[in-house]
Design a protein around this motif. Structure first.
Motif, PDB file in Angstrom:
ATOM      1  N   ARG A 139       0.856  -1.187   0.000  1.00  9.37           N
ATOM      2  CA  ARG A 139       0.000   0.000   0.000  1.00  9.37           C
ATOM      3  C   ARG A 139       0.894   1.240   0.000  1.00  9.37           C
ATOM      4  NH1 ARG A 139      -5.771  -0.598  -0.336  1.00  9.37           N
ATOM      5  NH2 ARG A 139      -6.375  -2.492   0.795  1.00  9.37           N
TER       6      ARG A 139
ATOM      7  N   TRP B 167      -4.162   4.805   8.361  1.00  8.23           N
ATOM      8  CA  TRP B 167      -4.705   3.747   9.214  1.00  8.23           C
ATOM      9  C   TRP B 167      -3.839   3.496  10.443  1.00  8.23           C
ATOM     10  CZ3 TRP B 167      -9.443   2.111   9.301  1.00  8.23           C
ATOM     11  CH2 TRP B 167     -10.224   2.233   8.146  1.00  8.23           C
TER      12      TRP B 167
ATOM     13  N   MET C  90     -10.540   0.695   2.578  1.00  5.47           N
ATOM     14  CA  MET C  90     -10.643  -0.226   3.710  1.00  5.47           C
ATOM     15  C   MET C  90      -9.567  -1.312   3.681  1.00  5.47           C
ATOM     16  SD  MET C  90     -13.010   1.134   5.363  1.00  5.47           S
ATOM     17  CE  MET C  90     -13.161  -0.122   6.640  1.00  5.47           C
ATOM     18  N   PRO C  91      -8.971  -1.630   4.833  1.00  8.63           N
ATOM     19  CA  PRO C  91      -7.983  -2.710   4.897  1.00  8.63           C
ATOM     20  C   PRO C  91      -8.651  -4.080   4.981  1.00  8.63           C
ATOM     21  CG  PRO C  91      -8.247  -1.723   7.055  1.00  8.63           C
ATOM     22  CD  PRO C  91      -9.117  -0.921   6.114  1.00  8.63           C
ATOM     23  N   THR C  92      -7.923  -5.092   4.540  1.00  9.92           N
ATOM     24  CA  THR C  92      -8.400  -6.464   4.690  1.00  9.92           C
ATOM     25  C   THR C  92      -8.119  -6.924   6.122  1.00  9.92           C
ATOM     26  OG1 THR C  92      -6.286  -7.409   4.002  1.00  9.92           O
ATOM     27  CG2 THR C  92      -7.890  -6.906   2.268  1.00  9.92           C
ATOM     28  N   ALA C  93      -8.612  -8.115   6.473  1.00  8.55           N
ATOM     29  CA  ALA C  93      -8.391  -8.634   7.829  1.00  8.55           C
ATOM     30  C   ALA C  93      -6.901  -8.799   8.154  1.00  8.55           C
ATOM     31  CB  ALA C  93      -9.133  -9.959   8.014  1.00  8.55           C
TER      32      ALA C  93
ATOM     33  N   GLU D  25      -4.405  -7.233   6.790  1.00  9.48           N
ATOM     34  CA  GLU D  25      -3.828  -5.888   6.847  1.00  9.48           C
ATOM     35  C   GLU D  25      -4.176  -5.194   8.162  1.00  9.48           C
ATOM     36  OE1 GLU D  25      -3.645  -4.552   2.125  1.00  9.48           O
ATOM     37  OE2 GLU D  25      -5.450  -4.154   3.307  1.00  9.48           O
ATOM     38  N   SER D  26      -5.382  -5.445   8.655  1.00 11.66           N
ATOM     39  CA  SER D  26      -5.803  -4.833   9.921  1.00 11.66           C
ATOM     40  C   SER D  26      -4.936  -5.312  11.077  1.00 11.66           C
ATOM     41  CB  SER D  26      -7.270  -5.161  10.204  1.00 11.66           C
ATOM     42  OG  SER D  26      -8.116  -4.621   9.207  1.00 11.66           O
TER      43      SER D  26
END
Length: 335
Positions: free
Chosen positions: A66, A74, A237-240, A242-243
């Motif tokens: 990213r 984020w 929005m981030p993926t799981a 990435e979170s």
């Protein structure tokens, strides 16, 4: 427990660093008893703890896939939330006065974090952290005039050794390829912002607590990055997975910067800045382990030189501490 009476003029504008004893600071009408801890060792430990967490944050952010703006938005949002809860629990308050003291560090931190996270996407982690490690010798140029700290010969020698180690490491990395001119330029921009941040953090920390300082800088950087983000081509929005990485990055980076900011109260800026040279060393080793960025002979020699400079400055700082303590106790006459 031993006691000593020290008049204000005996302090010479500096703290008295005496191990495990009580010192009476005598004014005209009263004697105030103060317990002095091993402040310099506390400062060194704080900086080293910060280095460990920053290395972890660097590794987690490398080749994230990213942009630096997306990562900053984020990562800062999560960190600001965690820090906000901590500040609230501690009963601290963010005032207009504290924000005013943090204006320059806030701007520097925002520029630094965006450039840094974009740089480690474009070029090697080794190049980015080694370029940023030049912060230490460059910071020494401003120490004397800004904080009335005497730049000793040992600091200069350590800085020269460290710079030579940095140059060898960059050279060895360049021979392996994988460099990016854009990434290296962004790393240099991050370096300039980091120097400004490091210097003005020490000034701001006189008036603002560590947690409050980190909350203010992190919140502002997140707001700036979030404002720019919709105008980029990045998905919002981030993926799981990435979170999870973002949360880990936020925790490690906040603890890293927090420990170093906190340690400014207990150690000299010149000493702390040289100790942070361990960050590129640790990041380079981790880059080899996790991202197959090989460590050649030149890089190994460079790392050893940086480690040697850090060990030297710690040794000299402790030696000076013992000498200064003995001289002061002899001057005031401990009884």
């Amino acid at each position: 427990m031993r006691n000593a009476q020290i008049r204000p003029n005996d302090l010479g504008g500096d703290h008295v660093d005496v191990d495990d004893m009580t010192i009476d600071l005598t004014s005209e009408n009263e004697i105030v008893s103060v317990h002095i801890s091993r402040s310099r060792l506390i400062g060194i430990a704080g900086v080293l703890a910060g280095v460990i967490f920053l290395v972890a944050a660097n590794v987690l952010g490398t080749k994230f896939g990213r942009s630096g703006i997306w990562i900053t938005a984020w990562r800062s949002a999560i960190a600001a939330l965690l820090l906000g809860v901590y500040v609230k629990i501690r009963g601290q308050h963010i005032t207009k006065e504290s924000i005013r003291y943090c204006i320059i560090p806030v701007i520097a931190f925002t520029i630094h974090i965006i450039c840094f996270y974009q740089a480690i996407q474009d070029t090697t982690l080794t190049n980015v952290v080694i370029i940023r490690s030049l912060q230490a010798p460059l910071t020494l140029l401003f120490v004397g005039s800004q904080f009335s700290e005497k730049v000793k010969h040992s600091n200069i020698v350590s800085a020269v050794i460290a710079v030579l180690g940095v140059l060898l490491t960059v050279w060895g990395s360049a021979l392996n390829g994988g460099n990016s001119v854009r990434g290296d330029i962004l790393a240099f921009c991050a370096l300039c912002a980091w120097i400004v941040l490091y210097i003005f953090t020490k000034k701001a920390r006189v008036h603002v607590g560590t947690a409050s300082f980190m909350f203010i800088t992190t919140t502002f950087s997140g707001i700036v990055a979030a404002t720019i983000l919709p105008f980029t081509s990045q998905g919002l929005m981030p993926t799981a997975p990435e979170s999870i990485k973002l949360f880990s990055m936020a925790v490690c980076a906040s603890l890293g910067h927090g420990f170093i900011s906190w340690a400014h109260k207990y150690t000299k800026l010149s000493t702390a800045s040289l100790l942070t040279l361990l960050t590129p060393v640790g990041s380079t080793i981790c880059a080899a382990i996790f991202f197959d960025q090989s460590i050649t002979l030149l890089i190994s020699i460079g790392i050893l030189m940086v480690l040697g400079s850090v060990a030297f400055v710690i040794h000299m700082d402790r030696a000076e501490n013992k000498k200064s303590k003995a001289a002061r106790l002899d001057k005031v006459g401990v009884r």
